[in-house]
Design an enzyme around this catalytic site. Structure first.
Site, PDB file in Angstrom:
ATOM      1  N   CYS A   6      42.270  58.225  90.913  1.00  0.00           N
ATOM      2  CA  CYS A   6      40.986  58.580  91.248  1.00  0.00           C
ATOM      3  C   CYS A   6      40.558  60.006  91.101  1.00  0.00           C
ATOM      4  O   CYS A   6      41.257  60.766  91.775  1.00  0.00           O
ATOM      5  CB  CYS A   6      40.459  58.282  92.525  1.00  0.00           C
ATOM      6  SG  CYS A   6      38.502  58.482  92.638  1.00  0.00           S
TER       7      CYS A   6
ATOM      8  N   SER B 172      32.904  28.011  77.469  1.00  0.00           N
ATOM      9  CA  SER B 172      33.372  26.674  77.746  1.00  0.00           C
ATOM     10  C   SER B 172      32.590  26.248  78.916  1.00  0.00           C
ATOM     11  O   SER B 172      32.626  25.088  79.676  1.00  0.00           O
ATOM     12  CB  SER B 172      35.032  26.803  78.217  1.00  0.00           C
ATOM     13  OG  SER B 172      35.004  27.618  79.402  1.00  0.00           O
TER      14      SER B 172
ATOM     15  N   HIS C  86      31.501  40.257  84.095  1.00  0.00           N
ATOM     16  CA  HIS C  86      32.851  40.483  84.674  1.00  0.00           C
ATOM     17  C   HIS C  86      33.471  41.811  84.387  1.00  0.00           C
ATOM     18  O   HIS C  86      34.672  41.821  84.567  1.00  0.00           O
ATOM     19  CB  HIS C  86      33.563  39.380  83.990  1.00  0.00           C
ATOM     20  CG  HIS C  86      33.227  38.030  84.241  1.00  0.00           C
ATOM     21  ND1 HIS C  86      33.578  36.803  83.401  1.00  0.00           N
ATOM     22  CD2 HIS C  86      32.349  37.434  85.233  1.00  0.00           C
ATOM     23  CE1 HIS C  86      32.910  35.717  83.803  1.00  0.00           C
ATOM     24  NE2 HIS C  86      32.296  36.092  85.027  1.00  0.00           N
TER      25      HIS C  86
HETATM   26  N1  APR Z   1      32.842  30.716  67.961  1.00  0.00           N
HETATM   27  C1  APR Z   1      32.407  30.213  69.109  1.00  0.00           C
HETATM   28  N2  APR Z   1      32.839  29.500  70.029  1.00  0.00           N
HETATM   29  C2  APR Z   1      34.390  29.603  69.906  1.00  0.00           C
HETATM   30  C3  APR Z   1      35.024  30.111  69.047  1.00  0.00           C
HETATM   31  C4  APR Z   1      34.266  30.616  67.786  1.00  0.00           C
HETATM   32  N3  APR Z   1      35.156  31.219  66.712  1.00  0.00           N
HETATM   33  N4  APR Z   1      36.344  29.988  69.275  1.00  0.00           N
HETATM   34  C5  APR Z   1      36.556  29.158  70.316  1.00  0.00           C
HETATM   35  N5  APR Z   1      35.391  29.080  70.885  1.00  0.00           N
HETATM   36  C6  APR Z   1      34.767  28.558  72.195  1.00  0.00           C
HETATM   37  C7  APR Z   1      35.783  27.491  72.746  1.00  0.00           C
HETATM   38  O1  APR Z   1      35.267  25.979  72.045  1.00  0.00           O
HETATM   39  C8  APR Z   1      35.466  27.655  74.068  1.00  0.00           C
HETATM   40  O2  APR Z   1      34.370  26.673  74.508  1.00  0.00           O
HETATM   41  O3  APR Z   1      34.531  29.289  73.205  1.00  0.00           O
HETATM   42  C9  APR Z   1      35.040  29.032  74.284  1.00  0.00           C
HETATM   43  C10 APR Z   1      36.064  29.854  75.130  1.00  0.00           C
HETATM   44  O4  APR Z   1      36.006  29.191  76.363  1.00  0.00           O
HETATM   45  P1  APR Z   1      37.051  30.137  77.591  1.00  0.00           P
HETATM   46  O5  APR Z   1      38.389  30.580  76.982  1.00  0.00           O
HETATM   47  O6  APR Z   1      36.946  29.325  78.678  1.00  0.00           O
HETATM   48  O7  APR Z   1      36.403  31.395  77.787  1.00  0.00           O
HETATM   49  P2  APR Z   1      35.034  31.774  78.748  1.00  0.00           P
HETATM   50  O8  APR Z   1      34.140  30.582  78.578  1.00  0.00           O
HETATM   51  O9  APR Z   1      34.565  33.081  78.041  1.00  0.00           O
HETATM   52  O10 APR Z   1      35.609  31.943  80.254  1.00  0.00           O
HETATM   53  C11 APR Z   1      34.702  32.232  81.070  1.00  0.00           C
HETATM   54  O11 APR Z   1      36.525  32.584  82.546  1.00  0.00           O
HETATM   55  O12 APR Z   1      38.715  33.224  82.861  1.00  0.00           O
HETATM   56  C12 APR Z   1      37.446  33.499  83.055  1.00  0.00           C
HETATM   57  O13 APR Z   1      36.775  35.760  83.297  1.00  0.00           O
HETATM   58  C13 APR Z   1      37.294  34.936  82.354  1.00  0.00           C
HETATM   59  O14 APR Z   1      35.135  35.526  81.225  1.00  0.00           O
HETATM   60  C14 APR Z   1      36.088  34.472  81.343  1.00  0.00           C
HETATM   61  C15 APR Z   1      35.599  33.142  82.051  1.00  0.00           C
END
Ligand code: APR
Length: 253
Positions: free
Chosen positions: A146, A188, A117
């Site tokens: 730029c 997630s 990303h």
């Molecule tokens: N260790 C491991 N996992 C954790 C921790 C921790 N300490 N704290 C939270 N989590 C988990 C949560 O349970 C959740 O499943 O991390 C996950 C975060 O999920 P999101 O907030 O949805 O982030 P992500 O999965 O990276 O989102 C994917 O969505 O918004 C877009 O571009 C953005 O890259 C991002 C993509």
């Protein structure tokens, strides 16, 4: 389950790792969909789409500049360090794919990193596509211009509705399709195509490990789902096998 996962990971020569915002949570960087996450406070439509940027580039740049300052003030945590150490052990057979734009894996020493990303510390020219690193936060006033064609530059990140960098995605898919062990940490599994990488690995015969305090759509597919944080999960997974521990550490009979 944990013992088998430890053995599989120790013996594997081809390991693919996918990380999400959860791995940076212990560094104080907010995730997106957890309680208190960024998308609970800010609307995606206002900050993370090409339409939002076309409508109000100043507001989008102010938001990314705020996140950039927070991220640059953060430090990699033990989970980032443990993955950098795992890469050093596995060498060529190791690939780290991240959805994160915070660059903390690289700051922890990871080199074989695929950023799906983009990266918040880089800008991309709206006209000629040139990419440049941002100046340090204290010397940065958005929007950058730029250096090649003097057009305005945008954050070098992937917004909703945009394609991922083709080469990066192809390399990530190949790594997961060829992996003996796939490790998915702190995501997630809500956003495609990154969310499917764990499934590709599973369907290609890899041993799938997930580390997350919460269940995700990937959990039912995992051979080993460690319901814990990234630091605790990686420490458990990478702990030396019991027989290697000096006598004194073995539990008393
Ligand atoms: N260790 C491991 N996992 C954790 C921790 C921790 N300490 N704290 C939270 N989590 C988990 C949560 O349970 C959740 O499943 O991390 C996950 C975060 O999920 P999101 O907030 O949805 O982030 P992500 O999965 O990276 O989102 C994917 O969505 O918004 C877009 O571009 C953005 O890259 C991002 C993509």
């Amino acid at each position: 389950m944990l013992k088998e996962a430890q053995t599989r990971l120790r013996e594997a020569t081809r390991v693919a790792v996918l990380t999400g915002a959860g791995i940076s949570a212990p560094s104080g960087i907010p995730t997106f969909r957890d309680p208190g996450g960024l998308w609970k406070e800010f609307r995606i439509e206002d900050y993370a789409t090409p339409e939002a940027y076309a409508r109000d580039p100043e507001r989008v740049w102010a938001w990314y500049a705020w996140r950039y300052r927070k991220i640059q003030a953060a430090r990699p945590n033990r989970a980032h360090e443990l993955l950098a150490r795992l890469e050093a052990e596995k060498g060529e057979g190791f690939v780290l794919v991240t959805q994160n734009i915070d660059g903390l894996h690289q700051r922890a020493g990871s080199r074989r990193v695929i950023e799906l990303h983009g990266n918040i510390a880089r800008a991309r020219c709206e006209w000629c596509d040139a990419r440049v690193p941002l100046p340090p936060p204290e010397a940065f006033t958005p929007p950058p211009t730029c250096p090649r064609c003097t057009s305005r530059m945008r954050p070098d990140v992937v917004w909703f509705g945009e394609f991922l960098p083709e080469k990066a995605l192809a390399a990530a898919e190949r790594a997961f399709a060829e992996a003996e062990v796939a490790l998915v940490i702190g995501t997630s599994a809500a956003v495609e195509p990154a969310a499917s990488l764990g499934r590709y690995a599973r369907w290609s015969g890899a041993y799938l490990i997930e580390i997350n305090p919460e269940p995700t759509p990937l959990t039912p597919l995992a051979h080993c789902a460690l319901r814990m944080g990234a630091v605790e999960g990686l420490e458990a997974l990478l702990a030396p096998p019991a027989e290697d521990q000096p006598e004194g550490d073995l539990p008393k009979p």
